[in-house]
Design a protein around this motif. Sequence first.
Motif, PDB file in Angstrom:
ATOM      1  N   GLY A 111       4.807  23.245  -6.529  1.00  0.00           N
ATOM      2  CA  GLY A 111       4.855  22.028  -5.740  1.00  0.00           C
ATOM      3  C   GLY A 111       3.984  22.138  -4.506  1.00  0.00           C
ATOM      4  O   GLY A 111       3.453  23.200  -4.174  1.00  0.00           O
ATOM      5  N   GLU A 112       3.833  21.005  -3.810  1.00  0.00           N
ATOM      6  CA  GLU A 112       3.031  20.970  -2.593  1.00  0.00           C
ATOM      7  C   GLU A 112       3.383  19.728  -1.806  1.00  0.00           C
ATOM      8  O   GLU A 112       3.977  18.771  -2.330  1.00  0.00           O
ATOM      9  CB  GLU A 112       1.535  20.973  -2.925  1.00  0.00           C
ATOM     10  N   GLY A 113       3.040  19.726  -0.524  1.00  0.00           N
ATOM     11  CA  GLY A 113       3.245  18.568   0.325  1.00  0.00           C
ATOM     12  C   GLY A 113       4.698  18.326   0.680  1.00  0.00           C
ATOM     13  O   GLY A 113       5.502  19.254   0.745  1.00  0.00           O
ATOM     14  N   GLU A 114       5.051  17.058   0.925  1.00  0.00           N
ATOM     15  CA  GLU A 114       6.405  16.666   1.311  1.00  0.00           C
ATOM     16  C   GLU A 114       7.210  16.241   0.092  1.00  0.00           C
ATOM     17  O   GLU A 114       6.677  15.620  -0.832  1.00  0.00           O
ATOM     18  CB  GLU A 114       6.365  15.483   2.279  1.00  0.00           C
ATOM     19  N   LEU A 115       8.510  16.545   0.135  1.00  0.00           N
ATOM     20  CA  LEU A 115       9.421  16.160  -0.943  1.00  0.00           C
ATOM     21  C   LEU A 115      10.755  15.725  -0.346  1.00  0.00           C
ATOM     22  O   LEU A 115      11.151  16.214   0.726  1.00  0.00           O
ATOM     23  CB  LEU A 115       9.625  17.316  -1.918  1.00  0.00           C
ATOM     24  N   PRO A 116      11.497  14.837  -1.013  1.00  0.00           N
ATOM     25  CA  PRO A 116      12.721  14.295  -0.430  1.00  0.00           C
ATOM     26  C   PRO A 116      13.952  15.173  -0.598  1.00  0.00           C
ATOM     27  O   PRO A 116      15.026  14.828  -0.105  1.00  0.00           O
ATOM     28  CB  PRO A 116      12.897  12.976  -1.183  1.00  0.00           C
ATOM     29  N   PHE A 117      13.826  16.277  -1.319  1.00  0.00           N
ATOM     30  CA  PHE A 117      14.978  17.152  -1.532  1.00  0.00           C
ATOM     31  C   PHE A 117      14.473  18.587  -1.720  1.00  0.00           C
ATOM     32  O   PHE A 117      13.317  18.803  -2.098  1.00  0.00           O
ATOM     33  CB  PHE A 117      15.799  16.720  -2.756  1.00  0.00           C
ATOM     34  N   PRO A 118      15.326  19.572  -1.451  1.00  0.00           N
ATOM     35  CA  PRO A 118      14.917  20.968  -1.643  1.00  0.00           C
ATOM     36  C   PRO A 118      14.646  21.253  -3.108  1.00  0.00           C
ATOM     37  O   PRO A 118      15.422  20.883  -3.989  1.00  0.00           O
ATOM     38  CB  PRO A 118      16.134  21.759  -1.143  1.00  0.00           C
ATOM     39  N   VAL A 119      13.534  21.897  -3.373  1.00  0.00           N
ATOM     40  CA  VAL A 119      13.161  22.217  -4.742  1.00  0.00           C
ATOM     41  C   VAL A 119      12.358  23.507  -4.703  1.00  0.00           C
ATOM     42  O   VAL A 119      11.607  23.764  -3.764  1.00  0.00           O
ATOM     43  CB  VAL A 119      12.346  21.080  -5.391  1.00  0.00           C
ATOM     44  N   GLY A 120      12.538  24.334  -5.708  1.00  0.00           N
ATOM     45  CA  GLY A 120      11.814  25.601  -5.747  1.00  0.00           C
ATOM     46  C   GLY A 120      11.852  26.186  -7.130  1.00  0.00           C
ATOM     47  O   GLY A 120      12.266  25.531  -8.098  1.00  0.00           O
ATOM     48  N   ALA A 121      11.413  27.423  -7.235  1.00  0.00           N
ATOM     49  CA  ALA A 121      11.376  28.096  -8.528  1.00  0.00           C
ATOM     50  C   ALA A 121      12.769  28.108  -9.152  1.00  0.00           C
ATOM     51  O   ALA A 121      13.760  28.449  -8.509  1.00  0.00           O
ATOM     52  CB  ALA A 121      10.857  29.514  -8.362  1.00  0.00           C
ATOM     53  N   GLY A 122      12.843  27.700 -10.412  1.00  0.00           N
ATOM     54  CA  GLY A 122      14.115  27.685 -11.123  1.00  0.00           C
ATOM     55  C   GLY A 122      14.857  26.374 -11.023  1.00  0.00           C
ATOM     56  O   GLY A 122      15.826  26.159 -11.766  1.00  0.00           O
ATOM     57  N   TRP A 123      14.426  25.488 -10.117  1.00  0.00           N
ATOM     58  CA  TRP A 123      15.081  24.181 -10.028  1.00  0.00           C
ATOM     59  C   TRP A 123      14.884  23.432 -11.335  1.00  0.00           C
ATOM     60  O   TRP A 123      13.799  23.368 -11.887  1.00  0.00           O
ATOM     61  CB  TRP A 123      14.501  23.389  -8.862  1.00  0.00           C
ATOM     62  N   GLN A 124      15.951  22.844 -11.827  1.00  0.00           N
ATOM     63  CA  GLN A 124      15.919  22.223 -13.149  1.00  0.00           C
ATOM     64  C   GLN A 124      16.100  20.713 -13.062  1.00  0.00           C
ATOM     65  O   GLN A 124      16.916  20.218 -12.281  1.00  0.00           O
ATOM     66  CB  GLN A 124      17.011  22.825 -14.034  1.00  0.00           C
ATOM     67  N   ALA A 125      15.325  20.011 -13.859  1.00  0.00           N
ATOM     68  CA  ALA A 125      15.432  18.552 -13.946  1.00  0.00           C
ATOM     69  C   ALA A 125      15.895  18.169 -15.338  1.00  0.00           C
ATOM     70  O   ALA A 125      15.393  18.693 -16.332  1.00  0.00           O
ATOM     71  CB  ALA A 125      14.088  17.902 -13.642  1.00  0.00           C
ATOM     72  N   ALA A 171       0.850  -1.196   0.000  1.00  0.00           N
ATOM     73  CA  ALA A 171       0.000   0.000   0.000  1.00  0.00           C
ATOM     74  C   ALA A 171       0.885   1.244   0.000  1.00  0.00           C
ATOM     75  O   ALA A 171       1.984   1.255   0.561  1.00  0.00           O
ATOM     76  CB  ALA A 171      -0.912  -0.002   1.224  1.00  0.00           C
ATOM     77  N   PHE A 172       0.409   2.278  -0.644  1.00  0.00           N
ATOM     78  CA  PHE A 172       1.149   3.542  -0.666  1.00  0.00           C
ATOM     79  C   PHE A 172       0.166   4.709  -0.555  1.00  0.00           C
ATOM     80  O   PHE A 172      -1.042   4.562  -0.786  1.00  0.00           O
ATOM     81  CB  PHE A 172       1.974   3.680  -1.958  1.00  0.00           C
ATOM     82  N   GLY A 173       0.715   5.865  -0.197  1.00  0.00           N
ATOM     83  CA  GLY A 173      -0.067   7.092  -0.154  1.00  0.00           C
ATOM     84  C   GLY A 173       0.699   8.221  -0.806  1.00  0.00           C
ATOM     85  O   GLY A 173       1.933   8.270  -0.753  1.00  0.00           O
ATOM     86  N   VAL A 174      -0.018   9.131  -1.464  1.00  0.00           N
ATOM     87  CA  VAL A 174       0.603  10.299  -2.100  1.00  0.00           C
ATOM     88  C   VAL A 174       0.793  11.379  -1.046  1.00  0.00           C
ATOM     89  O   VAL A 174      -0.169  11.783  -0.377  1.00  0.00           O
ATOM     90  CB  VAL A 174      -0.270  10.824  -3.254  1.00  0.00           C
ATOM     91  N   VAL A 175       2.033  11.881  -0.903  1.00  0.00           N
ATOM     92  CA  VAL A 175       2.325  12.885   0.129  1.00  0.00           C
ATOM     93  C   VAL A 175       2.869  14.191  -0.444  1.00  0.00           C
ATOM     94  O   VAL A 175       2.961  15.191   0.284  1.00  0.00           O
ATOM     95  CB  VAL A 175       3.310  12.335   1.177  1.00  0.00           C
ATOM     96  N   GLY A 176       3.255  14.229  -1.711  1.00  0.00           N
ATOM     97  CA  GLY A 176       3.808  15.462  -2.270  1.00  0.00           C
ATOM     98  C   GLY A 176       3.752  15.475  -3.784  1.00  0.00           C
ATOM     99  O   GLY A 176       3.485  14.444  -4.420  1.00  0.00           O
ATOM    100  N   ARG A 177       4.011  16.643  -4.346  1.00  0.00           N
ATOM    101  CA  ARG A 177       4.017  16.778  -5.809  1.00  0.00           C
ATOM    102  C   ARG A 177       4.938  17.910  -6.226  1.00  0.00           C
ATOM    103  O   ARG A 177       5.006  18.954  -5.586  1.00  0.00           O
ATOM    104  CB  ARG A 177       2.613  17.084  -6.327  1.00  0.00           C
ATOM    105  N   ILE A 178       5.652  17.682  -7.333  1.00  0.00           N
ATOM    106  CA  ILE A 178       6.311  18.778  -8.034  1.00  0.00           C
ATOM    107  C   ILE A 178       5.777  18.789  -9.463  1.00  0.00           C
ATOM    108  O   ILE A 178       5.446  17.755 -10.032  1.00  0.00           O
ATOM    109  CB  ILE A 178       7.858  18.658  -8.031  1.00  0.00           C
TER     110      ILE A 178
END
Length: 493
Positions: free
Chosen positions: A149-163, A67-74
Amino acid sequence: MFKLACPSCGAEVVYRSATSAIAVCAYCRSTLLREADAVRDVGKMAVALEDYSPIRIATSGIYAGQAFGVVGRIQLRYDAGFWNEWYILFDDGSAGWLSDASGQYAITVDSGLALDAPAFGQIVPGGRYVCDGVTYSASDLRTARCTGGEGELPFPVGAGWQAKVADYRQSHRFLTLDYSEGATPRRFVGKAVDLSELKCQLLREPSEIARSAGHLKGKAAALACPACGASISWRPAVAAHLHCPACGTESDATTGTAEIMEAARREALVHTTLALGEVAEIDGKSYTLIGLMRCREIGETEEWTEYLLFGEAAGFLWLVESTAGWDKVKVLDTWPEYVSASAVGLEGSAFTRMLAYGAEVIFASGAFNWRVKVGDTVAITDYRGSRGTLSSERSPAEITWSLAQRVPAGTVDGWFGKKGKLAFGAAVGAAAVRGNVAPPQALGWLAKLFTVILLLINVPLAFMGGFGSWLITALAVGVLWLPLFFTLPGDTP
């Protein structure tokens, strides 16, 4: 679980995972970086655009028996569109990602650094990568930026962060190489999934999705073209890359107002059999035609029309109209098991290679879930099998597979409630294939129609004019039916 008060507004913020590095306050949007048992406010997180995704924080499901639950989003945006990455936590404390792009979903988990991965700049769509004895094919490569983004995430992320990511597929298997942290990527392995397969709970209902986008269920919003002022129908929760049907100007409406991206005025509109906004009932599900493209084979005169349909409960579907007829086309979540120079294998079925050609967009109108431009080109390879036509479309950034199934014009006619118009038009269109000579079916209809009209007008006159009038009427009817005697063998009116 770790709870604390937001240092900016005092609202309760919860960290459900010990591995979560940041959490976004649901009330004031502050991004809180966790440091031991305290947090530090590192700025505001932009609000994620509410799209047509049924997933939300608190959605739960089952994957690989857990089982899993959604806790964050980017939310990540690239030059031709955007997609969501949902951060999920499993019951055993491990984590993963649920990718959500235009109604296609995949779950992956971190399997560590990929020391054998190619350099990001060397990857091309269709390129091979072997992992655990499985040969994957590169489906797309993107450089995207975080826009919310929203909720919990495993690493710092914000405006301008690039993937910087490259996705690979093989059958139902899905693999991502993530180069965001440096030249050696992290490898995420999983599979393409369907939400029903995950037994998801607490999904957003179609009506809720529609309300969050600011329009009524089943209705389209109207937006004025920033170039000519004409009204453009669009669905805020579905598609925001718009082409004005009046002047052809391309706009981006992801902010809720149309901004001109590229002026692409047309000297003349393209006539299409189906029109934007038409509604169809297909396989028991309701669809609305939201976008259409006119395409042409590169270096040839062959043209066809591609219609993009969307249903709140069904997602996206394509209808393609060509001189050969109508095809219902679905973009595949499951990729071929193998691809050779002459054949493709998909879910136990073999498809034989038939044609390879280039196609370009020569006209676009309506709304799309990715950026479409006149002049866009793709390389297409068609394979024929008992289930239909399997096609690959390759561009510089991605490759997609779709399955087309031939549909009689009468069936399409019924879907859209055209009362025989499409079936009759198909008979007339078939004439072009035989050298612009009207087919016998069309000639038969026309001959019958004009015979009735001729008799209604001339029979009363013939009674008053004697044998000469009857002879003229008979000759006129004969002239109407004469072309049918010169149809090709085997044709019948």
